[in-house]
Scaffold this motif. Structure first.
Motif, PDB file in Angstrom:
ATOM      1  N   ASN A 241      -4.398   1.790   2.926  1.00 20.80           N
ATOM      2  CA  ASN A 241      -3.157   2.774   3.082  1.00 20.80           C
ATOM      3  C   ASN A 241      -2.114   2.317   1.322  1.00 20.80           C
ATOM      4  OD1 ASN A 241      -3.659   3.435   5.885  1.00 20.80           O
ATOM      5  ND2 ASN A 241      -2.909   0.546   6.368  1.00 20.80           N
ATOM      6  N   TYR A 242      -2.585   1.618   1.299  1.00 20.59           N
ATOM      7  CA  TYR A 242      -1.687   0.770  -0.412  1.00 20.59           C
ATOM      8  C   TYR A 242      -2.440   1.594  -1.865  1.00 20.59           C
ATOM      9  CZ  TYR A 242       0.870  -1.244   3.273  1.00 20.59           C
ATOM     10  OH  TYR A 242       2.154  -1.930   4.359  1.00 20.59           O
ATOM     11  N   MET A 247      -2.178  -5.022  -8.235  1.00 23.88           N
ATOM     12  CA  MET A 247      -2.120  -5.360  -7.173  1.00 23.88           C
ATOM     13  C   MET A 247      -1.029  -5.894  -7.301  1.00 23.88           C
ATOM     14  SD  MET A 247      -6.463  -6.446  -8.456  1.00 23.88           S
ATOM     15  CE  MET A 247      -7.246  -5.371  -8.031  1.00 23.88           C
ATOM     16  N   GLU A 248      -0.512  -5.936  -8.509  1.00 29.37           N
ATOM     17  CA  GLU A 248       1.399  -6.496  -8.303  1.00 29.37           C
ATOM     18  C   GLU A 248       2.119  -6.119  -6.899  1.00 29.37           C
ATOM     19  OE1 GLU A 248       3.291  -6.231 -11.983  1.00 29.37           O
ATOM     20  OE2 GLU A 248       1.204  -7.529 -13.036  1.00 29.37           O
ATOM     21  N   VAL A 249       2.451  -5.305  -6.327  1.00 26.79           N
ATOM     22  CA  VAL A 249       3.338  -4.511  -5.334  1.00 26.79           C
ATOM     23  C   VAL A 249       2.235  -4.554  -3.948  1.00 26.79           C
ATOM     24  CG1 VAL A 249       4.208  -4.034  -6.847  1.00 26.79           C
ATOM     25  CG2 VAL A 249       3.216  -2.585  -6.169  1.00 26.79           C
ATOM     26  N   CYS A 250       1.107  -4.352  -4.539  1.00 25.32           N
ATOM     27  CA  CYS A 250       0.083  -4.058  -2.791  1.00 25.32           C
ATOM     28  C   CYS A 250      -0.431  -5.171  -1.956  1.00 25.32           C
ATOM     29  CB  CYS A 250      -1.389  -3.106  -3.196  1.00 25.32           C
ATOM     30  SG  CYS A 250      -2.621  -3.008  -2.495  1.00 25.32           S
TER      31      CYS A 250
END
Length: 276
Positions: A241-242, A247-250
């Protein structure tokens, strides 16, 4: 309305959506008396499919709902003989910030010939445990299913192409190079071998425990897969979904062990026949 008998029930269920209907059917199968109610003037709760005019009316009714307010604290009791607990119930609207625009005062022609899902069509993989639960409770008699004929994904140029999710689909895909086809085949073979080793309780060293706990996107990069192949696996098959690369905002980073489970579920669902 005719009087409902009996006057006492083992279970009272509010809502007629899929989860509530499954719970009601399972309880009834266990010889429990169940009363199922819905505050909406329609069956299916927020899982319903409505004609265009009914859909607009439902959205407008949700728009009029007031914001939730916290209930006053309920009095506490020191009576240890009571076998129940009082909880504060807060009703929250499911839909918020609705904006309804109408481009015509007249209803669309043939608007009664199609329906709109309140929450959009739901996709269930054939091997998902939810399918077995639906069949066991008999809820499938009140639902409509349609097989997915094909899966598509968009490339960087915005062109749609079929998802190479099987051996035959990989070799038929003209957008993949010979090297990419071999890499994708080797990856699927690795996942299949790891799953078979685990199911036979023999233990598997095909994928280390450290890799299983690492982010799935890092494991795919470690295997040398291109960005194109990683996108196919992550978003077209695993259905992340993301953005897994950021990875910093996932909000939901998929681990390798979870990604492998999703892949296995996906492949075991392809071609499975369900007796709906």
């Amino acid at each position: 309305m005719e009087r409902i008998e009996p006057s006492n029930f083992d279970l009272l269920i509010i809502g007629t959506g899929l989860p509530e209907s499954i719970l009601a059917a399972a309880s009834s199968a266990a010889n429990k008396t169940v009363l199922q109610l819905d505050p909406n003037p329609l069956y299916g709760s927020h899982y319903a499919s409505l004609p265009l005019q009914d859909f607009i009316s439902f959205m407008e009714s949700q728009q009029l709902q007031s914001e939730p307010s916290s209930n006053p604290q309920l009095p506490q009791t020191d009576d240890d003989s009571q076998n129940y607990a009082c909880v504060s119930v807060i009703t929250r609207p499911l839909y918020s910030s609705l904006e309804i625009n109408s481009y015509s005062s007249e209803p669309l022609d043939n608007s009664r010939k199609f329906f709109l899902d309140l929450t959009g069509p739901r996709v269930l993989l054939c091997s998902d445990p939810m399918i077995d639960l639906i069949l066991k409770t008999g809820i499938n008699q009140y639902m409509e299913f349609k097989s997915v004929d094909a899966s598509f994904m968009s490339n960087a140029e915005g062109k749609l192409g079929t998802v190479p999710d099987s051996r035959s689909a990989i070799f038929k895909d003209r957008s993949l190079s010979f090297t990419e086809k071999n890499q994708l085949m080797r990856f699927f073979k690795l996942v299949q071998g790891h799953f078979l080793s685990e199911s036979e309780s023999e233990g598997s060293d095909l994928i280390s425990e450290e890799d299983l706990e690492s982010p799935f996107v890092e494991f795919l990069t470690k295997l040398g897969l291109s960005q194109k192949l990683k996108s196919i696996i992550l978003y077209a098959i695993v259905m992340a979904n993301y953005d897994q690369d950021n990875m910093e905002v996932c909000k939901d980073i998929i681990k390798t062990k979870d990604g492998i489970n999703y892949l296995t579920l996906y492949h075991s669902s392809v071609g499975r026949s369900i007796p709906f």
